[in-house]
Design an enzyme around this catalytic site. Structure first.
Site, PDB file in Angstrom:
ATOM      1  N   SER A 126       0.836  -1.187   0.000  1.00 47.53           N
ATOM      2  CA  SER A 126       0.000   0.000   0.000  1.00 47.53           C
ATOM      3  C   SER A 126       0.884   1.254   0.000  1.00 47.53           C
ATOM      4  O   SER A 126       1.716   1.412  -0.886  1.00 47.53           O
ATOM      5  CB  SER A 126      -0.943  -0.054   1.212  1.00 47.53           C
ATOM      6  OG  SER A 126      -2.027   0.807   1.057  1.00 47.53           O
ATOM      7  N   ASP A 231      -9.506  -6.370  -4.739  1.00 50.00           N
ATOM      8  CA  ASP A 231      -9.077  -5.238  -3.927  1.00 50.00           C
ATOM      9  C   ASP A 231     -10.037  -4.065  -4.154  1.00 50.00           C
ATOM     10  O   ASP A 231     -10.118  -3.532  -5.258  1.00 50.00           O
ATOM     11  CB  ASP A 231      -7.650  -4.839  -4.312  1.00 50.00           C
ATOM     12  CG  ASP A 231      -7.043  -3.789  -3.381  1.00 50.00           C
ATOM     13  OD1 ASP A 231      -7.810  -3.084  -2.697  1.00 50.00           O
ATOM     14  OD2 ASP A 231      -5.810  -3.685  -3.354  1.00 50.00           O
ATOM     15  N   HIS A 259      -7.286  -6.159  -0.451  1.00 46.08           N
ATOM     16  CA  HIS A 259      -6.165  -5.257  -0.194  1.00 46.08           C
ATOM     17  C   HIS A 259      -5.142  -5.874   0.750  1.00 46.08           C
ATOM     18  O   HIS A 259      -3.940  -5.638   0.624  1.00 46.08           O
ATOM     19  CB  HIS A 259      -6.687  -3.931   0.375  1.00 46.08           C
ATOM     20  CG  HIS A 259      -5.687  -2.823   0.333  1.00 46.08           C
ATOM     21  ND1 HIS A 259      -5.137  -2.364  -0.844  1.00 46.08           N
ATOM     22  CD2 HIS A 259      -5.111  -2.083   1.316  1.00 46.08           C
ATOM     23  CE1 HIS A 259      -4.290  -1.391  -0.589  1.00 46.08           C
ATOM     24  NE2 HIS A 259      -4.244  -1.206   0.718  1.00 46.08           N
TER      25      HIS A 259
END
Length: 279
Positions: A126, A231, A259
Site C-alpha cells: 500500500s 481489492d 487489499h
C-alpha cells in the site's frame, strides 16, 4: 462501505501472536535516523536482507505478522520498520507534506544502512509500496529486488472517491476501529487518519495526479507486482500501469485477494515472495 473500510491498511491488524520459532533470532530497537528515532524489528539470519514497508498508519508488527513469523529465517534476514509518526516511531506526530513518500523512502534506506545492510530487497504494501517504488528508483545500487502490492504511482478521481468514503472513522465498525484506537488512542488515530486522507488526496492536484510516475523508468531491480483481483481500494489499472512502466517487471494476480492479501493468504504470498527473491 464495509468493504471499503479495508482501506490502505485496515482489516489488517494482524497481531504477532508469537515472536519467532527461535527467540534468539528476533530483536527490536530504535535507531536515530534523519533526526527521529525509528523503531524496527529484525529476525532471521539469512544472507538475503529484506525490508518490510507498512501501509498508512501501519507498523511492522501490525502489518506484517505472518511475514515476520514465517518467512524463511535461514535464507532471509527480515527487518520491519515503523515510519516516523507511526507505531512506535513516535514522537514526532505524523504529518503529510507533499514529499512525505520521498521522506519515508530516505528514512527507510538510511535506517537499513544504519543497521549495517549495504544491499537489500524491499517488500512494500500500500503506502509502503509507493515508498518502495521511490526508494528503488533513487537507490539502484542498493536495492536488490522489490515486491509491491496495493500501491499506485498516481491518484485518480476514482481514488479520491474511495479515500473520501473512508475518511470519517466514526462510520467504521467498532471492530475495525478498536485495534487502531488501542495503538494510537482515539484522538490521535482519528486526527492522523484525516490528515492521511488529505495527504494522499493532495497528489490529485499534480499533473495527472502524479506521485512518482516519472521515477518508474529509473527502477532497474527485478520487480514483482502482486494484486488482489477483489481489492476494493486499489483498482486494477494501478498495478497494470506499474507493469507497463517498470522495465522487466511482472504481475501476479490473486483471484480472491483483497487489499490485505498478504495477511489473508499469507502462506501463498510468502511462498510467492520467497521463490521470487531466491530465483
Amino acid at each position: 462501505m464495509a468493504t471499503l473500510l479495508c482501506k490502505r491498511r485496515l482489516c489488517i491488524f494482524a497481531v504477532l501472536r508469537r515472536v519467532s520459532p527461535n527467540a534468539r533470532l528476533f530483536s527490536s530497537g530504535k535507531k536515530s535516523v534523519n533526526g527521529v528515532e525509528l523503531f524496527y524489528q529484525q529476525t532471521g539470519q539469512g544472507d538475503h536482507s529484506v525490508l518490510l514497508l507498512p501501509g498508512a498508519l501501519g507498523s511492522g508488527q501490525t502489518d506484517f505478522g505472518p511475514q515476520l513469523e514465517k518467512l524463511d529465517k535461514r535464507r532471509f534476514t527480515v527487518v520491519a520498520w515503523d515510519p516516523r509518526g507511526y507505531g512506535r516511531s513516535r514522537p514526532p506526530d505524523r504529518d503529510f507534506p507533499l514529499d512525505f513518500f520521498h521522506r519515508d523512502a530516505k528514512d527507510a534506506v538510511d535506517l537499513m544502512q544504519a543497521l549495517g545492510f549495504r544491499h537489500f530487497s524491499l517488500l512494500g504494501w500500500s503506502d509502503g509500496g509507493i515508498t518502495a517504488l521511490i526508494a528503488a528508483a533513487l537507490n539502484p545500487a542498493i536495492i536488490k529486488k522489490m515486491v509491491v502490492w496495493g500501491s499506485n504511482a498516481y491518484v485518480s478521481e476514482q481514488d479520491l472517491k474511495i479515500y473520501s468514503a473512508v475518511r470519517d472513522v466514526s462510520m467504521w465498525s467498532e471492530r475495525m476501529r478498536r485495534p487502531m484506537e488501542e495503538m494510537y488512542g482515539p484522538e490521535y488515530f482519528s486526527q492522523t487518519w484525516e490528515r492521511w486522507v488529505d495527504g494522499i488526496s493532495q497528489f490529485a492536484h499534480n499533473p495527472q495526479g502524479n506521485i512518482c510516475r516519472e521515477l518508474l523508468q529509473l527502477i532497474i531491480c527485478p520487480t514483482l507486482i502482486v494484486h488482489g483481483a477483489k481489492d476494493p481500494i486499489v483498482p486494477s489499472f494501478h498495478p497494470e500501469y506499474l507493469l507497463r512502466k517498470i522495465q522487466g517487471s511482472r504481475l501476479h494476480v490473486l483471484p480472491e485477494g483483497k487489499h490485505n492479501l498478504h495477511l489473508r493468504f499469507a502462506t501463498e504470498f510468502n511462498s510467492l515472495v520467497e521463490d521470487f527473491l531466491t530465483e
